[in-house]
Design a protein around this motif. Structure first.
Motif, PDB file in Angstrom:
ATOM      1  N   ASP A  55       0.830  -1.194   0.000  1.00  0.00           N
ATOM      2  CA  ASP A  55       0.000   0.000   0.000  1.00  0.00           C
ATOM      3  C   ASP A  55       0.873   1.256   0.000  1.00  0.00           C
ATOM      4  O   ASP A  55       0.558   2.251  -0.653  1.00  0.00           O
ATOM      5  CB  ASP A  55      -0.919  -0.018   1.228  1.00  0.00           C
ATOM      6  CG  ASP A  55      -2.017   1.011   1.148  1.00  0.00           C
ATOM      7  OD1 ASP A  55      -2.782   0.987   0.161  1.00  0.00           O
ATOM      8  OD2 ASP A  55      -2.119   1.851   2.064  1.00  0.00           O
ATOM      9  N   CYS A  58       1.989   2.387  -3.453  1.00  0.00           N
ATOM     10  CA  CYS A  58       0.951   3.144  -4.167  1.00  0.00           C
ATOM     11  C   CYS A  58       0.791   4.547  -3.583  1.00  0.00           C
ATOM     12  O   CYS A  58       0.561   5.503  -4.324  1.00  0.00           O
ATOM     13  CB  CYS A  58      -0.374   2.385  -4.142  1.00  0.00           C
ATOM     14  SG  CYS A  58      -0.295   0.836  -5.070  1.00  0.00           S
ATOM     15  N   CYS A  61       3.715   6.581  -4.871  1.00  0.00           N
ATOM     16  CA  CYS A  61       3.503   6.864  -6.291  1.00  0.00           C
ATOM     17  C   CYS A  61       2.484   7.999  -6.447  1.00  0.00           C
ATOM     18  O   CYS A  61       2.661   8.906  -7.252  1.00  0.00           O
ATOM     19  CB  CYS A  61       3.032   5.593  -6.989  1.00  0.00           C
ATOM     20  SG  CYS A  61       3.264   5.588  -8.774  1.00  0.00           S
ATOM     21  N   TYR A  62       1.430   7.926  -5.647  1.00  0.00           N
ATOM     22  CA  TYR A  62       0.426   8.993  -5.673  1.00  0.00           C
ATOM     23  C   TYR A  62       1.055  10.325  -5.268  1.00  0.00           C
ATOM     24  O   TYR A  62       0.810  11.361  -5.897  1.00  0.00           O
ATOM     25  CB  TYR A  62      -0.745   8.667  -4.742  1.00  0.00           C
ATOM     26  CG  TYR A  62      -1.627   9.857  -4.518  1.00  0.00           C
ATOM     27  CD1 TYR A  62      -2.490  10.295  -5.517  1.00  0.00           C
ATOM     28  CD2 TYR A  62      -1.577  10.567  -3.331  1.00  0.00           C
ATOM     29  CE1 TYR A  62      -3.284  11.411  -5.327  1.00  0.00           C
ATOM     30  CE2 TYR A  62      -2.362  11.683  -3.128  1.00  0.00           C
ATOM     31  CZ  TYR A  62      -3.218  12.108  -4.129  1.00  0.00           C
ATOM     32  OH  TYR A  62      -3.984  13.222  -3.943  1.00  0.00           O
ATOM     33  N   HIS A  71      -3.228   6.242  -8.220  1.00  0.00           N
ATOM     34  CA  HIS A  71      -3.379   5.591  -6.917  1.00  0.00           C
ATOM     35  C   HIS A  71      -4.330   4.402  -7.020  1.00  0.00           C
ATOM     36  O   HIS A  71      -4.040   3.309  -6.523  1.00  0.00           O
ATOM     37  CB  HIS A  71      -3.888   6.617  -5.899  1.00  0.00           C
ATOM     38  CG  HIS A  71      -3.882   6.128  -4.503  1.00  0.00           C
ATOM     39  ND1 HIS A  71      -5.037   5.812  -3.840  1.00  0.00           N
ATOM     40  CD2 HIS A  71      -2.861   5.897  -3.640  1.00  0.00           C
ATOM     41  CE1 HIS A  71      -4.727   5.411  -2.629  1.00  0.00           C
ATOM     42  NE2 HIS A  71      -3.425   5.452  -2.479  1.00  0.00           N
ATOM     43  N   CYS A  74      -2.790   1.605  -9.339  1.00  0.00           N
ATOM     44  CA  CYS A  74      -1.669   0.927  -8.678  1.00  0.00           C
ATOM     45  C   CYS A  74      -2.173  -0.220  -7.806  1.00  0.00           C
ATOM     46  O   CYS A  74      -1.574  -1.284  -7.746  1.00  0.00           O
ATOM     47  CB  CYS A  74      -0.893   1.932  -7.840  1.00  0.00           C
ATOM     48  SG  CYS A  74       0.498   1.241  -6.937  1.00  0.00           S
ATOM     49  N   LYS A  75      -3.315  -0.014  -7.158  1.00  0.00           N
ATOM     50  CA  LYS A  75      -3.883  -1.027  -6.263  1.00  0.00           C
ATOM     51  C   LYS A  75      -4.773  -2.034  -6.989  1.00  0.00           C
ATOM     52  O   LYS A  75      -5.199  -3.017  -6.390  1.00  0.00           O
ATOM     53  CB  LYS A  75      -4.715  -0.344  -5.172  1.00  0.00           C
ATOM     54  CG  LYS A  75      -3.894   0.494  -4.236  1.00  0.00           C
ATOM     55  CD  LYS A  75      -4.787   1.111  -3.188  1.00  0.00           C
ATOM     56  CE  LYS A  75      -3.971   1.882  -2.194  1.00  0.00           C
ATOM     57  NZ  LYS A  75      -4.760   2.253  -1.013  1.00  0.00           N
ATOM     58  N   PHE A  79      -2.921  -5.110  -6.172  1.00  0.00           N
ATOM     59  CA  PHE A  79      -1.527  -4.727  -6.455  1.00  0.00           C
ATOM     60  C   PHE A  79      -0.902  -5.517  -7.603  1.00  0.00           C
ATOM     61  O   PHE A  79       0.286  -5.405  -7.856  1.00  0.00           O
ATOM     62  CB  PHE A  79      -0.636  -4.868  -5.208  1.00  0.00           C
ATOM     63  CG  PHE A  79      -1.138  -4.147  -4.006  1.00  0.00           C
ATOM     64  CD1 PHE A  79      -0.999  -2.772  -3.904  1.00  0.00           C
ATOM     65  CD2 PHE A  79      -1.775  -4.821  -2.979  1.00  0.00           C
ATOM     66  CE1 PHE A  79      -1.470  -2.089  -2.792  1.00  0.00           C
ATOM     67  CE2 PHE A  79      -2.247  -4.154  -1.862  1.00  0.00           C
ATOM     68  CZ  PHE A  79      -2.102  -2.781  -1.782  1.00  0.00           C
ATOM     69  N   TRP A  83       0.382  -1.142 -13.562  1.00  0.00           N
ATOM     70  CA  TRP A  83       0.562   0.165 -12.929  1.00  0.00           C
ATOM     71  C   TRP A  83       1.398   0.055 -11.665  1.00  0.00           C
ATOM     72  O   TRP A  83       2.207   0.928 -11.376  1.00  0.00           O
ATOM     73  CB  TRP A  83      -0.794   0.806 -12.642  1.00  0.00           C
ATOM     74  CG  TRP A  83      -1.527   1.079 -13.902  1.00  0.00           C
ATOM     75  CD1 TRP A  83      -2.536   0.329 -14.445  1.00  0.00           C
ATOM     76  CD2 TRP A  83      -1.282   2.141 -14.818  1.00  0.00           C
ATOM     77  NE1 TRP A  83      -2.932   0.870 -15.635  1.00  0.00           N
ATOM     78  CE2 TRP A  83      -2.177   1.986 -15.886  1.00  0.00           C
ATOM     79  CE3 TRP A  83      -0.385   3.215 -14.832  1.00  0.00           C
ATOM     80  CZ2 TRP A  83      -2.218   2.865 -16.962  1.00  0.00           C
ATOM     81  CZ3 TRP A  83      -0.426   4.083 -15.894  1.00  0.00           C
ATOM     82  CH2 TRP A  83      -1.326   3.906 -16.950  1.00  0.00           C
ATOM     83  N   PHE A  84       1.207  -1.013 -10.910  1.00  0.00           N
ATOM     84  CA  PHE A  84       2.045  -1.231  -9.732  1.00  0.00           C
ATOM     85  C   PHE A  84       3.500  -1.389 -10.173  1.00  0.00           C
ATOM     86  O   PHE A  84       4.404  -0.805  -9.592  1.00  0.00           O
ATOM     87  CB  PHE A  84       1.581  -2.462  -8.946  1.00  0.00           C
ATOM     88  CG  PHE A  84       2.326  -2.648  -7.652  1.00  0.00           C
ATOM     89  CD1 PHE A  84       1.953  -1.970  -6.514  1.00  0.00           C
ATOM     90  CD2 PHE A  84       3.412  -3.510  -7.588  1.00  0.00           C
ATOM     91  CE1 PHE A  84       2.647  -2.129  -5.320  1.00  0.00           C
ATOM     92  CE2 PHE A  84       4.114  -3.681  -6.411  1.00  0.00           C
ATOM     93  CZ  PHE A  84       3.733  -2.994  -5.269  1.00  0.00           C
ATOM     94  N   CYS A  87       4.902   1.936 -11.037  1.00  0.00           N
ATOM     95  CA  CYS A  87       5.219   2.696  -9.819  1.00  0.00           C
ATOM     96  C   CYS A  87       6.549   2.242  -9.237  1.00  0.00           C
ATOM     97  O   CYS A  87       7.347   3.058  -8.771  1.00  0.00           O
ATOM     98  CB  CYS A  87       4.101   2.565  -8.781  1.00  0.00           C
ATOM     99  SG  CYS A  87       2.642   3.558  -9.173  1.00  0.00           S
TER     100      CYS A  87
END
Length: 121
Positions: A55, A58, A61-62, A71, A74-75, A79, A83-84, A87
């Motif tokens: 977490d 993310c 990254c946010y 955000h 990413c999750k 996860f 995108w994860f 990041c």
């Protein structure tokens, strides 16, 4: 007369107990993280340490891009999304840490990971 006395006692108890109850420490943070685990439809094992670390990626990254869609993406899939992986790249996470995070995702998600296994340097 007796009914009035009972009402007064009830009101006094209520007024005394409310501040006491609100003063007690609440552990809502852990509860919210655990419910987030279920909101993400993670099907593995909830491990607080592992989940918080994933977490945090993310969250970082946010903080870097200040874009709510990043955000959320990413999750995505607990996860396990490209995108994860992206990041991880932009946050310059070392490959040793990435392999540990991949293990975390496998435990939390309950299945093998689909985002790229190695990050180009």
């Amino acid at each position: 007369m007796m009914c009035s006395r009972n009402i007064k006692i009830s009101v006094v108890l209520f007024l005394v107990l409310i501040p006491l109850i609100t003063a007690l420490p609440h552990n809502n943070h852990n509860l919210s993280k655990r419910s987030n685990f279920f909101d993400l439809e993670c099907k593995g094992i909830f491990n607080k340490t592992m989940f918080f670390r994933l977490d945090r990626i993310c969250e970082d990254c946010y903080q870097l891009f200040r874009e709510t869609s990043i955000h959320r993406l990413c999750k995505k899939n607990c996860f396990d999304s490209k995108w994860f992986g992206e990041c991880l790249k932009v946050l310059l996470i070392p490959s040793e840490e990435i392999s540990k995070l991949q293990h975390f995702i496998k435990v939390i998600n309950g299945s093998p990971i689909s985002f790229p296994q190695s990050v180009p340097t």
